[in-house]
Scaffold this active site. Structure first.
Site, PDB file in Angstrom:
ATOM      1  N   ASP A 140      22.248  36.919  59.352  1.00  0.00           N
ATOM      2  CA  ASP A 140      21.913  37.379  60.134  1.00  0.00           C
ATOM      3  C   ASP A 140      22.115  37.793  60.903  1.00  0.00           C
ATOM      4  OD1 ASP A 140      21.139  34.758  59.731  1.00  0.00           O
ATOM      5  OD2 ASP A 140      21.992  33.096  61.518  1.00  0.00           O
ATOM      6  N   LYS A 141      20.988  38.828  61.552  1.00  0.00           N
ATOM      7  CA  LYS A 141      21.303  39.889  62.882  1.00  0.00           C
ATOM      8  C   LYS A 141      21.664  39.473  63.667  1.00  0.00           C
ATOM      9  CE  LYS A 141      18.457  42.275  65.363  1.00  0.00           C
ATOM     10  NZ  LYS A 141      16.517  42.447  65.814  1.00  0.00           N
TER      11      LYS A 141
END
Length: 299
Positions: A140-141
């Site tokens: 995930d970012k």
């Protein structure tokens, strides 16, 4: 005016935060010779990290004890410079990187270029414009840590096809809300995704993708617990959903029930990735240091 403790390398400037302030104000105070627009563009280009995660928000709140790192302009404009990430290992078949929190793994409709995938594509194409990069798994970012990319479609398929057998160790550190009483445990459920892309657990066998997460408490205080998490399966948002199921959501994870965020990022870090090289069969093990902010929250 507050004096800031400063150190530097050939490529970076590092400053310790002495008082509460917003990031843009802090940068202007440590770079007094630069115009406001110049400082803003340094931020926007992803040249600033706070405690090891890339930060581009002007109003990001800084706290005493944090460390701000600025990538020097001359270095950042060099074609070879990677922003928000660094290469841990590279050979003819694959690239292993450390990704900072704040950097996308791959492009989204809103962001095409400031991604790990895009930067690595540019990196390999400097050697040969025909070269390509293929994503094997994602982070995930707002998750930091170790990621592996393949240099061919065939290598990507080989890694993905035997991912479960190839991966010998996949350890995360999770900073979660509340004081976990048990020292260790295992969460098992079937994960499904609804229409608004929220993943949730079902205890009904076969109702979704089976997911198994093992955890061990490292340390805790009254507000937070730091866990070492081993993945037996690698499902989308698996740790985040399972921590919510446990009643201790990951810090900063509003999507899955968190209400606090002392570290101003998602409390998830991919610490170790160990796997058998798909060509040589040699065991490869990579480790990314746990962000200091995780330990500070439970000190």
């Amino acid at each position: 005016m507050t004096k800031h403790t400063r150190s530097s390398t050939n490529d970076t400037l590092q400053f310790n935060v002495e008082e509460e302030t917003e990031l843009l104000s802090f940068l202007r105070s440590v770079m007094p010779n630069r115009s406001r627009n110049s400082v803003k563009s340094i931020l926007t280009r992803g040249q600033v990290s706070v405690d090891g995660h890339m930060e581009t928000k002007h109003n990001y709140q800084l706290h005493p004890g944090q460390e701000v790192t600025i990538l020097k302009n001359k270095v950042a404009v060099k074609e070879s410079m990677l922003i928000g990430m660094s290469i841990l290992y590279e050979d003819r078949d694959l690239i292993v990187i450390y990704k900072e929190a704040g950097l996308l793994s791959i492009a989204t409709p809103k962001e095409k270029k400031q991604t790990a995938h895009h930067q690595l594509m540019e990196h390999v194409q400097r050697e040969n414009p025909q070269n390509r990069i293929f994503i094997v798994h994602r982070l995930d970012k707002d998750t930091s840590g170790v990621m592996v990319f393949a240099k061919s479609e065939q290598m990507k398929r080989k890694l993905q096809r035997n991912w479960k057998e190839n991966v010998k160790e996949r350890t995360y550190m999770a900073l979660v809300e509340g004081q976990i009483q048990q020292e260790s445990g295992t969460i098992s459920s079937w994960l499904k995704e609804n229409k608004i892309h929220v993943v949730y657990s079902s205890q009904k066998k076969g109702d979704g993708q089976h997911a198994v997460t093992h955890f061990k408490k490292v340390r805790s205080n009254a507000q937070f617990s730091l866990l070492e998490v081993e993945l037996e399966t690698g499902r989308k948002n698996q740790i985040r959903v399972h921590m919510q199921d446990l009643g201790h959501p990951v810090v900063g994870d509003k999507k899955y029930g968190a209400t606090t965020n002392p570290i101003q990022r998602l409390g998830l870090h991919a610490k170790v990735l160990a796997f058998s090289h798909p060509v040589t069969n040699k065991l490869m093990r990579f480790e990314a240091p746990v962000p200091k902010s995780f330990y500070r929250a439970v000190s």
